[in-house]
Enzyme design. Structure first.
Site, PDB file in Angstrom:
ATOM      1  N   ASN A   1     -13.032  -3.316   2.701  1.00 35.08           N
ATOM      2  CA  ASN A   1     -13.953  -2.196   2.835  1.00 35.08           C
ATOM      3  C   ASN A   1     -15.010  -2.257   1.738  1.00 35.08           C
ATOM      4  O   ASN A   1     -14.717  -2.621   0.606  1.00 35.08           O
ATOM      5  CB  ASN A   1     -13.194  -0.870   2.745  1.00 35.08           C
TER       6      ASN A   1
ATOM      7  N   VAL B   1     -11.176   3.000  -3.459  1.00 33.91           N
ATOM      8  CA  VAL B   1     -10.926   2.462  -4.801  1.00 33.91           C
ATOM      9  C   VAL B   1     -11.983   1.400  -5.110  1.00 33.91           C
ATOM     10  O   VAL B   1     -12.137   0.429  -4.361  1.00 33.91           O
ATOM     11  CB  VAL B   1      -9.513   1.856  -4.904  1.00 33.91           C
TER      12      VAL B   1
ATOM     13  N   ASP C   1       0.842  -1.198   0.000  1.00 35.20           N
ATOM     14  CA  ASP C   1       0.000   0.000   0.000  1.00 35.20           C
ATOM     15  C   ASP C   1       0.879   1.250   0.000  1.00 35.20           C
ATOM     16  O   ASP C   1       1.900   1.309   0.675  1.00 35.20           O
ATOM     17  CB  ASP C   1      -0.922  -0.005   1.228  1.00 35.20           C
TER      18      ASP C   1
ATOM     19  N   HIS D   1     -11.042  -5.420  -3.186  1.00 40.10           N
ATOM     20  CA  HIS D   1      -9.678  -5.668  -2.723  1.00 40.10           C
ATOM     21  C   HIS D   1      -9.680  -6.046  -1.249  1.00 40.10           C
ATOM     22  O   HIS D   1     -10.640  -5.780  -0.523  1.00 40.10           O
ATOM     23  CB  HIS D   1      -8.792  -4.445  -2.951  1.00 40.10           C
ATOM     24  N   MET D   2      -8.582  -6.656  -0.835  1.00 40.89           N
ATOM     25  CA  MET D   2      -8.395  -7.065   0.555  1.00 40.89           C
ATOM     26  C   MET D   2      -7.102  -6.458   1.076  1.00 40.89           C
ATOM     27  O   MET D   2      -6.078  -6.525   0.402  1.00 40.89           O
ATOM     28  CB  MET D   2      -8.341  -8.594   0.631  1.00 40.89           C
TER      29      MET D   2
HETATM   30  P1  5GP Z   1      -9.784   1.357   0.363  1.00 41.44           P
HETATM   31  O1  5GP Z   1      -9.814   2.568   1.250  1.00 41.44           O
HETATM   32  O2  5GP Z   1     -10.490   1.606  -0.964  1.00 41.44           O
HETATM   33  O3  5GP Z   1     -10.236   0.100   1.043  1.00 41.44           O
HETATM   34  O4  5GP Z   1      -8.258   1.089   0.055  1.00 41.44           O
HETATM   35  C1  5GP Z   1      -7.579   1.647  -1.023  1.00 41.44           C
HETATM   36  C2  5GP Z   1      -6.115   1.596  -0.687  1.00 41.44           C
HETATM   37  O5  5GP Z   1      -5.372   1.841  -1.859  1.00 41.44           O
HETATM   38  C3  5GP Z   1      -5.682   2.654   0.347  1.00 41.44           C
HETATM   39  O6  5GP Z   1      -5.121   2.009   1.475  1.00 41.44           O
HETATM   40  C4  5GP Z   1      -4.648   3.491  -0.421  1.00 41.44           C
HETATM   41  O7  5GP Z   1      -3.573   3.911   0.379  1.00 41.44           O
HETATM   42  C5  5GP Z   1      -4.210   2.543  -1.522  1.00 41.44           C
HETATM   43  N1  5GP Z   1      -3.767   3.219  -2.733  1.00 41.44           N
HETATM   44  C6  5GP Z   1      -4.396   4.243  -3.363  1.00 41.44           C
HETATM   45  N2  5GP Z   1      -3.704   4.599  -4.465  1.00 41.44           N
HETATM   46  C7  5GP Z   1      -2.625   3.801  -4.509  1.00 41.44           C
HETATM   47  C8  5GP Z   1      -1.525   3.703  -5.431  1.00 41.44           C
HETATM   48  O8  5GP Z   1      -1.410   4.409  -6.423  1.00 41.44           O
HETATM   49  N3  5GP Z   1      -0.587   2.751  -5.161  1.00 41.44           N
HETATM   50  C9  5GP Z   1      -0.665   1.914  -4.071  1.00 41.44           C
HETATM   51  N4  5GP Z   1       0.308   1.016  -3.916  1.00 41.44           N
HETATM   52  N5  5GP Z   1      -1.701   1.979  -3.196  1.00 41.44           N
HETATM   53  C10 5GP Z   1      -2.654   2.914  -3.414  1.00 41.44           C
END
Ligand code: 5GP
Length: 117
Positions: free
Chosen positions: A91, A100, A33, A104-105
């Site tokens: 989430n 996003v 992440d 995803h996990m």
């Molecule tokens: P969510 O909040 O949707 O469950 O998790 C999305 C995750 O994607 C977040 O923890 C965020 O830090 C990560 N994330 C967002 N953009 C990027 C990216 O460009 N690269 C990486 N490696 N992680 C990302």
């Protein structure tokens, strides 16, 4: 909600955005992440166009969704997290803070984690 093929994880899958991949197979990739919430914070995603969140899952998804859990356990082992323990998080939607929209996990570990709630 329909799938946006230009979401961040779709672009990571196409290598349009670079990522630190720690695992990949025919069905899934996993990468670190960009804003880690624990010493080890890995995001595991299915390839292709999965449901945008767990809310979109149906009985027909049970096979790959189950394998996703197995893969998460395997990555945890390869990261040395098995003995100390770790957390798996998915989430779904606004109240969970999902940012996003590609299912995803999160795999979190490497230190003491706070309470879930
Ligand atoms: P969510 O909040 O949707 O469950 O998790 C999305 C995750 O994607 C977040 O923890 C965020 O830090 C990560 N994330 C967002 N953009 C990027 C990216 O460009 N690269 C990486 N490696 N992680 C990302």
């Amino acid at each position: 909600m329909s799938y946006d093929p230009d979401n961040i994880f779709a672009r990571i899958l196409r290598d349009e955005i670079s990522s630190d991949r720690v695992y990949e197979d025919d069905e899934f990739i996993a990468f670190r992440d960009i804003a880690p919430q624990a010493p080890v914070h890995i995001v595991l995603i299915p390839r292709g166009e999965p449901p945008v969140s767990p809310t979109g899952l149906t009985d027909g998804d049970a096979g790959w969704a189950g394998r996703m859990l197995v893969v998460a356990s395997r990555i945890a082992a390869s990261e040395g997290l098995t003995a100390g323990g770790y957390r798996l998080v998915m989430n779904s939607g606004a109240n969970a803070g999902q940012a996003v929209e590609h299912l995803h996990m999160h795999l979190l570990g490497g230190g003491l984690l706070g309470p879930v709630a």
